[in-house]
Motif scaffolding. Structure first.
Motif, short mmCIF file in Angstrom:
data_model
loop_
_atom_site.label_atom_id
_atom_site.label_comp_id
_atom_site.label_asym_id
_atom_site.label_seq_id
_atom_site.Cartn_x
_atom_site.Cartn_y
_atom_site.Cartn_z
N ALA A 1 -59.13 6.25 -0.95
CA ALA A 1 -58.21 5.57 -0.04
C ALA A 1 -57.22 6.61 0.48
O ALA A 1 -56.54 7.29 -0.30
CB ALA A 1 -57.47 4.46 -0.78
N VAL A 2 -57.15 6.74 1.81
CA VAL A 2 -56.30 7.77 2.43
C VAL A 2 -55.37 7.13 3.45
O VAL A 2 -55.59 5.99 3.89
CB VAL A 2 -57.16 8.85 3.12
CG1 VAL A 2 -58.06 9.54 2.11
CG2 VAL A 2 -57.99 8.26 4.27
N THR A 3 -54.34 7.86 3.81
CA THR A 3 -53.37 7.35 4.78
C THR A 3 -53.97 7.19 6.16
O THR A 3 -53.75 6.19 6.85
CB THR A 3 -52.15 8.30 4.85
OG1 THR A 3 -51.53 8.35 3.57
CG2 THR A 3 -51.15 7.80 5.87
N ASP A 4 -54.74 8.20 6.59
CA ASP A 4 -55.27 8.23 7.95
C ASP A 4 -56.75 8.61 7.91
O ASP A 4 -57.09 9.78 7.75
CB ASP A 4 -54.46 9.23 8.78
CG ASP A 4 -54.78 9.19 10.27
OD1 ASP A 4 -55.91 8.77 10.61
OD2 ASP A 4 -53.92 9.57 11.07
N VAL A 5 -57.61 7.64 8.07
CA VAL A 5 -59.05 7.90 8.03
C VAL A 5 -59.49 8.79 9.18
O VAL A 5 -60.33 9.69 9.01
CB VAL A 5 -59.84 6.57 8.07
CG1 VAL A 5 -61.34 6.85 8.16
CG2 VAL A 5 -59.54 5.74 6.83
N LYS A 6 -58.91 8.59 10.36
CA LYS A 6 -59.28 9.39 11.52
C LYS A 6 -58.96 10.86 11.28
O LYS A 6 -59.77 11.75 11.55
CB LYS A 6 -58.56 8.88 12.77
CG LYS A 6 -58.98 9.58 14.06
CD LYS A 6 -58.27 8.99 15.26
CE LYS A 6 -58.72 7.56 15.51
NZ LYS A 6 -58.13 7.02 16.78
N PHE B 1 -61.81 5.12 2.95
CA PHE B 1 -61.24 3.98 3.65
C PHE B 1 -59.72 4.11 3.68
O PHE B 1 -59.13 4.95 2.98
CB PHE B 1 -61.65 2.65 2.99
CG PHE B 1 -61.14 2.45 1.58
CD1 PHE B 1 -60.02 1.66 1.34
CD2 PHE B 1 -61.78 3.04 0.50
CE1 PHE B 1 -59.55 1.47 0.06
CE2 PHE B 1 -61.33 2.85 -0.80
CZ PHE B 1 -60.20 2.06 -1.02
N SER B 2 -59.07 3.29 4.48
CA SER B 2 -57.62 3.36 4.65
C SER B 2 -56.90 2.63 3.51
O SER B 2 -57.35 1.57 3.06
CB SER B 2 -57.21 2.74 5.99
OG SER B 2 -55.80 2.63 6.08
N ILE B 3 -55.80 3.20 3.08
CA ILE B 3 -54.98 2.54 2.05
C ILE B 3 -54.60 1.13 2.50
O ILE B 3 -54.55 0.20 1.69
CB ILE B 3 -53.71 3.37 1.77
CG1 ILE B 3 -54.07 4.68 1.07
CG2 ILE B 3 -52.71 2.58 0.92
CD1 ILE B 3 -52.90 5.63 0.89
N SER B 4 -54.38 0.96 3.80
CA SER B 4 -53.97 -0.34 4.32
C SER B 4 -55.00 -1.44 4.05
O SER B 4 -54.66 -2.62 3.98
CB SER B 4 -53.69 -0.26 5.82
OG SER B 4 -54.87 0.10 6.54
N HIS C 1 -65.43 -1.12 -8.56
CA HIS C 1 -65.61 0.31 -8.78
C HIS C 1 -64.24 1.00 -8.78
O HIS C 1 -63.29 0.54 -8.14
CB HIS C 1 -66.47 0.90 -7.67
CG HIS C 1 -67.27 2.08 -8.08
ND1 HIS C 1 -68.38 1.98 -8.91
CD2 HIS C 1 -67.14 3.40 -7.81
CE1 HIS C 1 -68.89 3.17 -9.10
NE2 HIS C 1 -68.15 4.06 -8.44
N THR C 2 -64.13 2.11 -9.49
CA THR C 2 -62.88 2.86 -9.53
C THR C 2 -62.53 3.41 -8.15
O THR C 2 -63.38 3.98 -7.46
CB THR C 2 -62.97 4.03 -10.52
OG1 THR C 2 -63.36 3.53 -11.80
CG2 THR C 2 -61.63 4.73 -10.65
N ALA C 3 -61.27 3.24 -7.75
CA ALA C 3 -60.80 3.75 -6.47
C ALA C 3 -59.85 4.92 -6.69
O ALA C 3 -59.16 5.00 -7.70
CB ALA C 3 -60.09 2.65 -5.68
N VAL C 4 -59.83 5.84 -5.73
CA VAL C 4 -58.96 7.01 -5.77
C VAL C 4 -58.01 6.94 -4.57
O VAL C 4 -58.46 6.85 -3.43
CB VAL C 4 -59.77 8.32 -5.69
CG1 VAL C 4 -58.85 9.53 -5.67
CG2 VAL C 4 -60.75 8.41 -6.85
N VAL C 5 -56.72 6.99 -4.82
CA VAL C 5 -55.73 7.02 -3.74
C VAL C 5 -55.20 8.45 -3.64
O VAL C 5 -54.70 9.00 -4.62
CB VAL C 5 -54.57 6.04 -4.00
CG1 VAL C 5 -53.56 6.11 -2.86
CG2 VAL C 5 -55.10 4.62 -4.14
N LEU C 6 -55.31 9.04 -2.46
CA LEU C 6 -54.91 10.42 -2.27
C LEU C 6 -53.54 10.54 -1.61
O LEU C 6 -53.34 10.06 -0.49
CB LEU C 6 -55.96 11.15 -1.41
CG LEU C 6 -57.36 11.27 -2.02
CD1 LEU C 6 -58.31 11.93 -1.02
CD2 LEU C 6 -57.32 12.07 -3.32
#
Length: 246
Positions: free
Chosen positions: A38-43, A70-73, A87-92
């Protein structure tokens, strides 16, 4: 209840010497692929192959086919749609208040079974939140001890004032008087312990920033003018209430 873990980027990289070994530690905790990032800005993640997010994702999941981004949002949709990520998620590197609140609410709603967070700085408030919820620091291999029961009770009283806001008026009165009363009993006038207690009882990042500001000002010697909200022996009253519930 969501199982939580984290690592601070500095501990992950160690001046460029430990990304491979520390990523292996993270993968061991995450389990089998695919790895959900999960990231701030996928683009930006897609076109900027030199970004910190991309670098971390490539070390943690070397095979491109194992990475799902995918987006954090999007985490906010899970609770609304009554869905759970098994499934385990990773937030960067989450940092902005809106992102942090999205992650906090997803965890509060048990929308994610297991969650790992790569933190940009050891001073980021998200680390205090994770420590408050018993997350494992994968670099140290341990968790921070739970908050003191009396501080938790006081933090619950602060959280009950959230609707007023905690930076002014009745909310500020409650925060300042409680911290003063606890300081008189030998408790530290330090942001981290109070923030851990506040987060542990379900507090938000928005109001946590107000608490942090007030505690830092009090530590620096500021004497805030507040209206009395509690009796002078409020700590003793809280102690009796906590003892009676045991």
């Amino acid at each position: 209840m969501t199982e939580l873990a984290y690592m601070v980027r500095e501990d992950w990289g160690q001046h460029g010497t430990a990304m491979v070994s520390q990523s292996a530690v993270i993968r061991e905790w995450l389990g089998e692929a695919p790895y959900l990032f999960a990231v701030t800005d996928v683009k930006k993640f897609s076109y900027d192959d030199r970004s910190a997010d991309v670098e971390a994702a490539e070390f943690i999941a070397p095979a491109a086919g194992d990475r799902k981004v995918f987006s954090i949002s999007e985490l906010s949709r899970l609770d609304r749609e009554d869905k759970v990520i098994d499934h385990t998620a990773v937030v960067l590197h989450p940092f902005e208040q809106r992102e942090l609140e999205t992650v906090r609410r997803a965890v509060e709603a048990d929308s994610v079974g297991r969650l790992f967070v790569l933190i940009w700085s050891r001073h980021d408030m998200v680390r205090i939140w994770l420590d408050a919820l018993g997350a494992t620091n994968l670099h140290a291999g341990e968790s921070v001890a739970p908050a003191d029961s009396l501080m938790l009770a006081a933090a619950e009283m602060m959280r009950n004032e959230d609707y007023n806001g905690l930076s002014s008026s009745r909310g500020k009165d409650a925060v300042v008087q409680l911290i003063r009363a606890f300081a008189a009993e030998g408790y530290p006038v330090e942001p981290a312990p109070w923030l851990r207690a506040y987060f542990a009882v379900g507090g938000s990042f928005r109001h946590a920033e107000s608490i942090e500001k007030l505690v830092k000002e009090m530590k620096a010697g500021t004497r805030h003018r507040v209206k009395p909200r509690y009796r002078d022996n409020i700590v003793e009253i809280i102690r009796e209430q906590v003892t009676a519930k045991r």
